[in-house]
Design a protein around this motif. Structure first.
Motif, PDB file in Angstrom:
ATOM      1  N   ASP A   1      -4.296 -28.897 -97.588  1.00 43.98           N
ATOM      2  CA  ASP A   1      -3.711 -29.886 -98.357  1.00 43.98           C
ATOM      3  C   ASP A   1      -4.447 -29.909 -99.640  1.00 43.98           C
ATOM      4  OD1 ASP A   1      -5.348 -33.007 -97.710  1.00 43.98           O
ATOM      5  OD2 ASP A   1      -5.918 -31.034 -97.034  1.00 43.98           O
ATOM      6  N   MET A   2      -5.628 -29.653-100.001  1.00 44.03           N
ATOM      7  CA  MET A   2      -6.159 -29.774-101.325  1.00 44.03           C
ATOM      8  C   MET A   2      -5.983 -28.137-101.896  1.00 44.03           C
ATOM      9  SD  MET A   2     -10.324 -29.688-101.863  1.00 44.03           S
ATOM     10  CE  MET A   2     -11.070 -30.415-103.358  1.00 44.03           C
ATOM     11  N   ILE A   3      -5.473 -27.200-101.125  1.00 43.39           N
ATOM     12  CA  ILE A   3      -5.334 -26.053-101.721  1.00 43.39           C
ATOM     13  C   ILE A   3      -3.759 -26.089-102.413  1.00 43.39           C
ATOM     14  CG2 ILE A   3      -4.465 -23.562-101.382  1.00 43.39           C
ATOM     15  CD1 ILE A   3      -7.031 -23.635 -99.133  1.00 43.39           C
ATOM     16  N   THR A   4      -2.931 -26.670-101.535  1.00 41.62           N
ATOM     17  CA  THR A   4      -1.468 -26.855-102.062  1.00 41.62           C
ATOM     18  C   THR A   4      -1.295 -27.886-103.326  1.00 41.62           C
ATOM     19  OG1 THR A   4      -1.145 -28.412-100.264  1.00 41.62           O
ATOM     20  CG2 THR A   4      -0.559 -26.190 -99.765  1.00 41.62           C
ATOM     21  N   LYS A   5      -2.042 -28.918-103.269  1.00 45.12           N
ATOM     22  CA  LYS A   5      -2.309 -29.841-104.436  1.00 45.12           C
ATOM     23  C   LYS A   5      -2.879 -28.964-105.473  1.00 45.12           C
ATOM     24  CE  LYS A   5      -4.251 -34.162-105.886  1.00 45.12           C
ATOM     25  NZ  LYS A   5      -5.111 -35.349-105.682  1.00 45.12           N
ATOM     26  N   ALA A   6      -3.848 -28.276-105.360  1.00 45.95           N
ATOM     27  CA  ALA A   6      -4.220 -27.374-106.665  1.00 45.95           C
ATOM     28  C   ALA A   6      -3.254 -26.360-107.055  1.00 45.95           C
ATOM     29  CB  ALA A   6      -5.497 -26.600-106.165  1.00 45.95           C
ATOM     30  N   GLN A   7      -2.373 -25.991-105.945  1.00 43.27           N
ATOM     31  CA  GLN A   7      -1.429 -24.892-106.601  1.00 43.27           C
ATOM     32  C   GLN A   7      -0.164 -25.574-107.266  1.00 43.27           C
ATOM     33  OE1 GLN A   7      -1.634 -21.935-106.758  1.00 43.27           O
ATOM     34  NE2 GLN A   7       0.824 -21.322-107.283  1.00 43.27           N
ATOM     35  N   ARG A   8       0.095 -27.045-106.904  1.00 43.45           N
ATOM     36  CA  ARG A   8       1.084 -27.810-107.714  1.00 43.45           C
ATOM     37  C   ARG A   8       0.665 -28.605-108.833  1.00 43.45           C
ATOM     38  NH1 ARG A   8       1.996 -30.188-102.448  1.00 43.45           N
ATOM     39  NH2 ARG A   8       0.898 -32.153-103.240  1.00 43.45           N
ATOM     40  N   GLN A   9      -0.670 -28.879-108.987  1.00 49.49           N
ATOM     41  CA  GLN A   9      -1.177 -29.550-109.881  1.00 49.49           C
ATOM     42  C   GLN A   9      -2.330 -28.855-110.340  1.00 49.49           C
ATOM     43  OE1 GLN A   9      -1.980 -33.363-108.429  1.00 49.49           O
ATOM     44  NE2 GLN A   9       0.198 -33.930-107.803  1.00 49.49           N
ATOM     45  N   PRO A  10      -2.080 -27.903-111.493  1.00 43.07           N
ATOM     46  CA  PRO A  10      -3.257 -27.255-111.978  1.00 43.07           C
ATOM     47  C   PRO A  10      -3.988 -28.605-113.020  1.00 43.07           C
ATOM     48  CG  PRO A  10      -1.089 -26.356-112.975  1.00 43.07           C
ATOM     49  CD  PRO A  10      -0.875 -27.744-112.159  1.00 43.07           C
ATOM     50  N   GLY A  11      -5.386 -28.088-113.213  1.00 45.05           N
ATOM     51  CA  GLY A  11      -6.260 -29.118-113.932  1.00 45.05           C
ATOM     52  C   GLY A  11      -7.554 -29.306-112.842  1.00 45.05           C
ATOM     53  N   GLN A  12      -7.702 -30.758-112.631  1.00 46.68           N
ATOM     54  CA  GLN A  12      -8.956 -31.084-112.056  1.00 46.68           C
ATOM     55  C   GLN A  12      -8.676 -30.816-110.546  1.00 46.68           C
ATOM     56  OE1 GLN A  12     -11.549 -32.270-113.064  1.00 46.68           O
ATOM     57  NE2 GLN A  12     -12.323 -32.347-111.238  1.00 46.68           N
ATOM     58  N   ALA A  13      -7.435 -30.846-109.872  1.00 50.75           N
ATOM     59  CA  ALA A  13      -7.309 -30.405-108.577  1.00 50.75           C
ATOM     60  C   ALA A  13      -7.687 -28.864-108.377  1.00 50.75           C
ATOM     61  CB  ALA A  13      -5.859 -30.599-108.183  1.00 50.75           C
ATOM     62  N   GLN A  14      -7.215 -28.094-109.107  1.00 50.12           N
ATOM     63  CA  GLN A  14      -7.546 -26.586-109.163  1.00 50.12           C
ATOM     64  C   GLN A  14      -8.980 -26.387-109.400  1.00 50.12           C
ATOM     65  OE1 GLN A  14      -5.919 -23.897-112.380  1.00 50.12           O
ATOM     66  NE2 GLN A  14      -4.120 -23.956-110.720  1.00 50.12           N
ATOM     67  N   THR A  15      -9.544 -26.920-110.337  1.00 51.42           N
ATOM     68  CA  THR A  15     -10.932 -26.818-110.291  1.00 51.42           C
ATOM     69  C   THR A  15     -11.708 -27.556-109.057  1.00 51.42           C
ATOM     70  OG1 THR A  15     -10.814 -27.337-112.828  1.00 51.42           O
ATOM     71  CG2 THR A  15     -12.938 -27.427-111.695  1.00 51.42           C
ATOM     72  N   ASP A  16     -11.488 -28.617-108.677  1.00 52.21           N
ATOM     73  CA  ASP A  16     -11.979 -28.978-107.158  1.00 52.21           C
ATOM     74  C   ASP A  16     -12.045 -27.983-106.104  1.00 52.21           C
ATOM     75  OD1 ASP A  16     -12.763 -31.221-108.644  1.00 52.21           O
ATOM     76  OD2 ASP A  16     -11.244 -32.562-107.764  1.00 52.21           O
ATOM     77  N   ALA A  17     -10.641 -27.313-106.099  1.00 45.52           N
ATOM     78  CA  ALA A  17     -10.442 -26.563-105.261  1.00 45.52           C
ATOM     79  C   ALA A  17     -11.226 -24.981-105.339  1.00 45.52           C
ATOM     80  CB  ALA A  17      -9.027 -26.054-104.940  1.00 45.52           C
ATOM     81  N   LEU A  18     -11.266 -24.662-106.795  1.00 43.98           N
ATOM     82  CA  LEU A  18     -12.286 -23.517-106.599  1.00 43.98           C
ATOM     83  C   LEU A  18     -13.575 -23.749-106.360  1.00 43.98           C
ATOM     84  CD1 LEU A  18     -10.340 -22.039-109.999  1.00 43.98           C
ATOM     85  CD2 LEU A  18     -10.707 -21.135-107.569  1.00 43.98           C
ATOM     86  N   ASP A  19     -14.174 -24.874-106.642  1.00 44.34           N
ATOM     87  CA  ASP A  19     -15.466 -25.338-106.486  1.00 44.34           C
ATOM     88  C   ASP A  19     -15.916 -25.300-105.233  1.00 44.34           C
ATOM     89  OD1 ASP A  19     -15.969 -25.417-109.157  1.00 44.34           O
ATOM     90  OD2 ASP A  19     -15.998 -27.552-109.285  1.00 44.34           O
ATOM     91  N   LEU A  20     -14.965 -26.032-104.379  1.00 34.34           N
ATOM     92  CA  LEU A  20     -14.873 -26.062-102.791  1.00 34.34           C
ATOM     93  C   LEU A  20     -15.021 -24.802-102.163  1.00 34.34           C
ATOM     94  CD1 LEU A  20     -15.803 -28.064-100.600  1.00 34.34           C
ATOM     95  CD2 LEU A  20     -13.499 -28.586-100.459  1.00 34.34           C
ATOM     96  N   THR A  21     -14.315 -23.941-102.766  1.00 38.94           N
ATOM     97  CA  THR A  21     -13.926 -22.717-102.113  1.00 38.94           C
ATOM     98  C   THR A  21     -15.326 -21.628-102.458  1.00 38.94           C
ATOM     99  OG1 THR A  21     -11.697 -22.668-102.557  1.00 38.94           O
ATOM    100  CG2 THR A  21     -12.499 -20.555-102.047  1.00 38.94           C
ATOM    101  N   ARG A  22     -15.773 -21.912-103.712  1.00 40.73           N
ATOM    102  CA  ARG A  22     -17.058 -21.222-103.843  1.00 40.73           C
ATOM    103  C   ARG A  22     -18.196 -21.711-103.236  1.00 40.73           C
ATOM    104  NH1 ARG A  22     -21.036 -22.725-106.651  1.00 40.73           N
ATOM    105  NH2 ARG A  22     -19.826 -24.396-107.598  1.00 40.73           N
ATOM    106  N   ILE A  23     -18.330 -22.931-103.103  1.00 40.68           N
ATOM    107  CA  ILE A  23     -19.504 -23.554-102.250  1.00 40.68           C
ATOM    108  C   ILE A  23     -19.142 -23.045-100.626  1.00 40.68           C
ATOM    109  CG2 ILE A  23     -20.361 -25.588-101.264  1.00 40.68           C
ATOM    110  CD1 ILE A  23     -19.549 -26.993-103.987  1.00 40.68           C
ATOM    111  N   ASN A  24     -18.282 -23.142-100.161  1.00 37.86           N
ATOM    112  CA  ASN A  24     -18.121 -22.661 -98.802  1.00 37.86           C
ATOM    113  C   ASN A  24     -18.249 -21.280 -98.743  1.00 37.86           C
ATOM    114  OD1 ASN A  24     -17.519 -25.481 -97.437  1.00 37.86           O
ATOM    115  ND2 ASN A  24     -15.537 -25.187 -98.041  1.00 37.86           N
TER     116      ASN A  24
END
Length: 174
Positions: free
Chosen positions: A42-65
């Protein structure tokens, strides 16, 4: 003695005829499909729909994991792979040499997860190189989720066919 026998007749303790086994199988694959490389879908799809902070958060979490997963693999991956191979081989021997139903059920849960781990490590190495390009990362995560769902469907199909066969054979006199 009569109460004990009645309870055991009501609650079937065999693996493939136990409702909790099938619930666990469904929850396991549902969770594996939801958490794509450790990031909730759900975080990935939100980042795809709403660029900006949601995208940054998804990329950060992806990088961390991804960094965490690959660090574990690089430091102790060989030991983990050896231990997993030992456990799966032991379960395989118990399951199909000694024909232990619990080992069969456990093997049909654990073996596909080994394939899932290998798929995830391979995808994580790919995604690590692309972390600055969100559209490509999204495509990689989406494709990984589709492959996980496909693996889950195949695993559930094989497990259900084997489980039904096992349940039919238990009652058959030999």
């Amino acid at each position: 003695m009569g109460v004990y026998k009645t309870v055991l007749e009501l609650i079937d303790l065999r693996s493939f005829s136990n409702l909790w086994y099938w619930i666990m199988l469904g929850v396991m694959w549902s969770s594996a499909s939801h958490w794509v490389l450790g990031v909730p879908w759900d975080m990935i799809t939100k980042a795809q729909r709403q660029p900006g902070q949601a995208q940054t958060d998804a990329l950060d979490l992806t990088r961390i994991n991804i960094d965490r997963m690959l660090d574990i693999i690089e430091t102790s991956g060989l030991w983990l792979m050896g231990f997993a191979a030992f456990m799966i081989t032991g379960l395989g021997m118990l399951a199909f040499w000694y024909w232990v139903e619990f080992a069969q059920a456990l093997l049909l849960l654990v073996a596909p997860l080994g394939i899932l781990v290998m798929m995830s490590v391979r995808r994580a190495r790919k995604v690590r190189l692309l972390l600055d390009q969100w559209p490509v990362v999204y495509i990689q995560l989406r494709n990984h989720r589709i492959l996980v769902q496909l693996l889950g469907m195949i695993s559930i199909f094989i497990t259900s066919m084997f489980g039904m066969w096992q349940n039919m054979m238990i009652g058959a006199p030999f």
